[in-house]
Motif scaffolding. Structure first.
Motif, short mmCIF file in Angstrom:
data_model
loop_
_atom_site.label_atom_id
_atom_site.label_comp_id
_atom_site.label_asym_id
_atom_site.label_seq_id
_atom_site.Cartn_x
_atom_site.Cartn_y
_atom_site.Cartn_z
N ALA A 1 -3.41 31.97 11.73
CA ALA A 1 -4.28 32.98 12.34
C ALA A 1 -5.21 33.60 11.30
O ALA A 1 -4.81 33.84 10.15
N VAL A 2 -6.46 33.85 11.68
CA VAL A 2 -7.45 34.52 10.84
C VAL A 2 -7.83 35.82 11.54
O VAL A 2 -8.36 35.80 12.66
N ASN A 3 -7.54 36.95 10.89
CA ASN A 3 -7.77 38.27 11.48
C ASN A 3 -7.06 38.41 12.83
O ASN A 3 -7.59 38.98 13.80
N GLY A 4 -5.85 37.81 12.90
CA GLY A 4 -5.05 37.92 14.10
C GLY A 4 -5.41 36.96 15.22
O GLY A 4 -4.80 37.01 16.29
N VAL A 5 -6.40 36.09 14.96
CA VAL A 5 -6.84 35.14 15.99
C VAL A 5 -6.45 33.73 15.56
O VAL A 5 -6.81 33.27 14.48
N TYR A 6 -5.69 33.06 16.44
CA TYR A 6 -5.26 31.68 16.14
C TYR A 6 -6.38 30.69 16.45
O TYR A 6 -7.17 30.92 17.38
N PRO A 7 -6.47 29.60 15.69
CA PRO A 7 -7.48 28.57 15.99
C PRO A 7 -7.31 28.02 17.40
O PRO A 7 -6.20 28.02 17.94
N ALA B 1 -0.59 24.08 31.33
CA ALA B 1 -1.93 24.09 31.90
C ALA B 1 -2.42 25.51 32.18
O ALA B 1 -3.63 25.77 32.11
N LYS B 2 -1.51 26.43 32.45
CA LYS B 2 -1.93 27.77 32.87
C LYS B 2 -1.91 28.78 31.74
O LYS B 2 -2.73 29.72 31.73
N TYR B 3 -1.01 28.62 30.78
CA TYR B 3 -0.83 29.64 29.76
C TYR B 3 -1.14 29.11 28.36
O TYR B 3 -1.10 27.90 28.11
N ALA B 4 -1.43 30.03 27.47
CA ALA B 4 -1.69 29.67 26.07
C ALA B 4 -0.38 29.24 25.41
O ALA B 4 0.71 29.54 25.90
N PRO B 5 -0.47 28.54 24.28
CA PRO B 5 0.76 28.13 23.58
C PRO B 5 1.54 29.34 23.08
O PRO B 5 1.02 30.46 23.00
N ASN B 6 2.77 29.11 22.72
CA ASN B 6 3.63 30.13 22.13
C ASN B 6 3.31 30.20 20.63
O ASN B 6 3.90 29.48 19.82
N TYR B 7 2.38 31.07 20.28
CA TYR B 7 1.92 31.12 18.89
C TYR B 7 3.03 31.56 17.94
O TYR B 7 2.97 31.26 16.73
N ALA B 8 4.02 32.27 18.46
CA ALA B 8 5.12 32.72 17.60
C ALA B 8 5.91 31.55 17.04
O ALA B 8 6.58 31.67 16.01
N ALA B 9 5.83 30.40 17.73
CA ALA B 9 6.56 29.21 17.27
C ALA B 9 5.65 28.24 16.54
O ALA B 9 6.01 27.07 16.34
N ALA B 10 4.46 28.69 16.13
CA ALA B 10 3.50 27.79 15.51
C ALA B 10 4.01 27.18 14.22
O ALA B 10 3.64 26.06 13.85
N SER B 11 4.89 27.88 13.52
CA SER B 11 5.41 27.34 12.26
C SER B 11 6.26 26.10 12.47
O SER B 11 6.47 25.34 11.51
N ALA B 12 6.73 25.87 13.69
CA ALA B 12 7.52 24.68 13.99
C ALA B 12 6.71 23.64 14.75
O ALA B 12 7.28 22.66 15.24
N SER B 13 5.40 23.82 14.84
CA SER B 13 4.56 22.94 15.64
C SER B 13 4.08 21.74 14.83
O SER B 13 4.28 21.65 13.62
N ALA B 14 3.40 20.81 15.54
CA ALA B 14 2.85 19.63 14.87
C ALA B 14 1.78 20.02 13.86
O ALA B 14 1.61 19.37 12.83
N GLY B 15 1.04 21.09 14.17
CA GLY B 15 0.00 21.53 13.25
C GLY B 15 0.54 21.91 11.89
O GLY B 15 -0.12 21.70 10.86
N SER C 1 9.29 20.36 23.58
CA SER C 1 8.04 20.96 24.04
C SER C 1 8.23 22.12 25.00
O SER C 1 7.34 22.96 25.13
N TYR C 2 9.35 22.21 25.70
CA TYR C 2 9.52 23.32 26.65
C TYR C 2 9.73 24.65 25.95
O TYR C 2 9.78 25.70 26.59
N LEU C 3 9.86 24.64 24.61
CA LEU C 3 9.97 25.88 23.85
C LEU C 3 8.60 26.42 23.46
O LEU C 3 8.51 27.48 22.85
N GLY C 4 7.53 25.69 23.79
CA GLY C 4 6.20 26.08 23.33
C GLY C 4 5.34 26.77 24.37
O GLY C 4 4.12 26.87 24.21
N MET C 5 5.95 27.27 25.46
CA MET C 5 5.17 27.93 26.52
C MET C 5 4.89 29.38 26.16
O MET C 5 5.78 30.10 25.69
N GLY C 6 3.65 29.82 26.43
CA GLY C 6 3.30 31.22 26.19
C GLY C 6 3.84 32.16 27.24
O GLY C 6 3.92 33.36 27.02
N SER C 7 4.22 31.64 28.41
CA SER C 7 4.77 32.45 29.49
C SER C 7 6.29 32.42 29.44
O SER C 7 6.90 31.34 29.48
N TYR C 8 6.90 33.59 29.41
CA TYR C 8 8.36 33.65 29.36
C TYR C 8 8.98 33.08 30.63
O TYR C 8 9.96 32.33 30.58
#
Length: 596
Positions: A314-320, A290-304, A401-408
């Motif tokens: 990412a397009v020009n470094g910006v994730y959808p 709820a507070k932090y963005a997703p862990n974009y580094a793990a996007a290759s293993a995501s549902a998307g 899912s606990y591996l997908g947090m943007g906050s360490y």
């Protein structure tokens, strides 16, 4: 406590011939007579034991259980959440017991000297669990909640809620079917210990082999999956400073030690702690999402990455931005959504060990309330958690899912709690899995000593590291974690939860309804009387069922066929996902660096 047979028949099948009933009433509960072959003198899984004999002794056992004192602390619903300590289990008729009587699984000639009383007391001594303990053992399943965000992301809001609800209702119904068959076939004379025993007593030896093979595969892969997911969590906590495969190996070594616990009774307090640790982890993860963005580094293993790679590129470094869908996401393929459905099924994967749980209960009758309470608990919290994670992380949900947090910091807190709870679950799976293999292969085929003996305990110490090592090596060699869980769900979990229970209930109700006047088991002679056999008896029994059971069995036939169809589609989608992972040269777990 000895009970006359007439007491059991008041609750059993009333269609036995009056002369047979009179003969049975003349026989005391624990005595042998007239040279009839006694239960303790039979071989393990003796095919000559008929359904009628199993059913006869089951009615005696159920009648005795009704006479057992039931503590007031075990009657209310609060006793499920806050169980009282076991009082030592079912009280034996006599405390005197030979060493041979303690080895229920032993086929040694010494069993010929065991009395009826010693044999039944040995079975009573193993029944110690309460329904509160069963509630916590069932809800210990760790893989369920942390895959649901991924599942909802591949199915969307509407289909995800509908499918998860239907799966939950059917899982509770399957538990009821297993309970029905267990209550009619388990007894102190012929204790029912596993899913394979149910299959053997209703369908024959081939069904026991099938059940045992699939159960062994599922439990082995469950242990391996937890080792890998815990390795990922530890790797993330260390910020990649520890080699990933070493992180996984740490948990495999941990299993070598915690796996030395042999009895389910000793898992009671661990299972209790695991459930609440699990809840804490879920709340920590939801707070981070709820507070932090997703862990974009793990996007290759995501549902998307499964439904549409453009959603996480990412397009020009910006994730959808985070996206959700009311219906099925537009993937161009049904494979991704089927993979998600398999993750939802994983949440209800406990039915495979229900017979093992019931076999250690003081009153198996109480299993039903404990199981339904556990299913309701799982449904509410898992649904809430899955929808929450989907709403905040959308297509970026990963499994677990606990591996997908943007906050360490938040991710680390969730990881620590998840690792502890998962380790307890892995120990439970490994315990039951090795017992299945040991009893069916080492004891039955290789004539090794039972686990209740000193020799069996030494074998257990040696085999635990080997079992965990195989589970670790197998799971680490497969590059797609979610794909592997989907394969396990389709090939094993779905069968034990949705396919096999209706088939077992079908056979049990038909065989019971086929009993008619003049038929049944006579303990005085050891003979079973039947007036017909084969397909004719099956059809007569099918249409002789009570209206409720006839309607349920018609439903059970379609239920089992539908589950088989879903299993086929799920296996296809999971295998396609694994093929794609291998073709893309995705790395296995035998590496030091992974995306976190």
């Amino acid at each position: 406590m000895a009970q006359p047979v007439s007491v059991a028949l008041d609750r059993g099948d009333p269609r036995l011939h009056e002369k047979e009933r009179d003969a049975m009433d003349a026989i005391d509960y624990g005595t042998g007579s007239d040279g009839a072959l006694r239960p303790q003198h039979r071989k393990l899984h003796d095919p000559s034991v008929t359904f009628e004999e199993y059913y006869y002794y089951a009615q005696l056992t159920r009648a005795e259980e009704e006479q057992q004192p039931n503590s007031d602390k075990e009657r209310g619903w609060l006793s499920i959440i806050f169980p009282s300590k076991s009082d030592g289990g079912v009280q034996p008729v006599s405390v005197n017991m030979t060493e041979d009587a303690r080895t229920l699984n032993n086929d040694a000639p010494g069993r010929m000297g065991i009395s009826d009383e010693e044999w039944t007391n040995a079975s009573r001594a193993l029944r110690t669990a309460t329904r509160g303990a069963i509630f916590y053992l069932i809800t210990t399943d760790i893989l369920g909640p942390f895959g649901l965000g991924f599942a909802f992301a591949t199915m969307g809001w509407g289909p995800g809620i509908a499918l998860y609800t239907v799966f939950g209702v059917l899982a509770a119904y399957s538990g009821y079917l297993l309970w029905e068959a267990f209550m009619g076939l388990d007894s102190y004379q012929f204790p029912l210990r596993s899913f394979g025993d149910l299959g053997f007593r209703l369908y024959g030896r081939w069904m026991r082999y099938l059940f045992n093979v699939l159960q062994s595969i599922q439990l082995l892969l469950n242990v391996g999956l937890i080792v890998i997911s815990n390795g990922e969590a530890l790797y993330q906590v260390s910020k990649g400073k520890l080699c990933f495969i070493i992180c996984c190996l740490v948990w495999a070594l941990f299993g070598f030690f915690i796996g030395q616990i042999r009895t389910l009774q000793k898992f009671g307090w661990l299972a209790n702690a695991s459930v609440w640790i699990n809840i804490i982890c879920m709340f920590i993860t939801m707070a981070g999402a709820a507070k932090y963005a997703p862990n974009y580094a793990a996007a290759s293993a995501s549902a998307g990455a499964v439904i549409n790679p453009d959603l996480i590129t990412a397009v020009n470094g910006v994730y959808p931005p985070v996206q959700t869908s009311g219906g099925l996401p537009d993937t161009g393929s049904f494979v991704g959504s089927l993979n998600g459905a398999m993750q939802a099924i994983f949440a209800y994967g406990g039915a495979m060990v229900f017979p093992e749980f019931m076999s250690e209960m003081k009153r198996p009758k109480d299993f039903l309330t404990g199981m339904w309470a556990a299913q309701a608990f799982i449904y509410f919290w898992y649904m809430f958690y899955g929808l929450f994670m989907y709403g905040y992380q959308g297509q970026y949900n990963v499994n677990p899912s606990y591996l997908g947090m943007g906050s360490y910091n938040i991710s680390t807190a969730g990881n620590v709690f998840a690792m502890i709870s998962a380790a307890i679950a892995a120990a439970l799976y490994g315990n039951i899995g090795l017992k299945v293999l040991y009893n069916q292969i080492f004891v039955e085929l290789l004539r090794c000593p039972p686990l209740t003996t000193r020799g069996g305990k030494l074998f257990w110490v040696i085999l635990i590291p080997i079992y965990w090592g195989i589970a670790f090596a197998l799971a680490a060699g497969i590059p797609n974690f979610s794909g592997l869980t989907a394969v396990v769900a389709a090939v094993c979990i779905l069968q034990f939860t949705y396919t096999f229970p209706p088939l077992l209930a079908l056979a049990y109700w038909v065989k019971r309804a086929a009993l008619k006047d003049g038929e049944g088991f006579n303990p005085a002679t050891g003979q079973t009387v039947r007036h017909d056999h084969g397909i004719q008896r099956f059809f007569r029994g099918f249409f002789a069922q009570r209206p409720k059971e006839l309607a349920l069995n018609v439903f059970n036939i379609f239920y089992a066929l539908g589950a088989l169809a879903l299993a086929g589609m799920g296996a296809y989608s999971a295998i396609e996902g694994l093929i794609a992972a291998f073709s893309a040269n995705t790395t296995t777990s035998y590496t030091c660096k992974i995306a976190i």
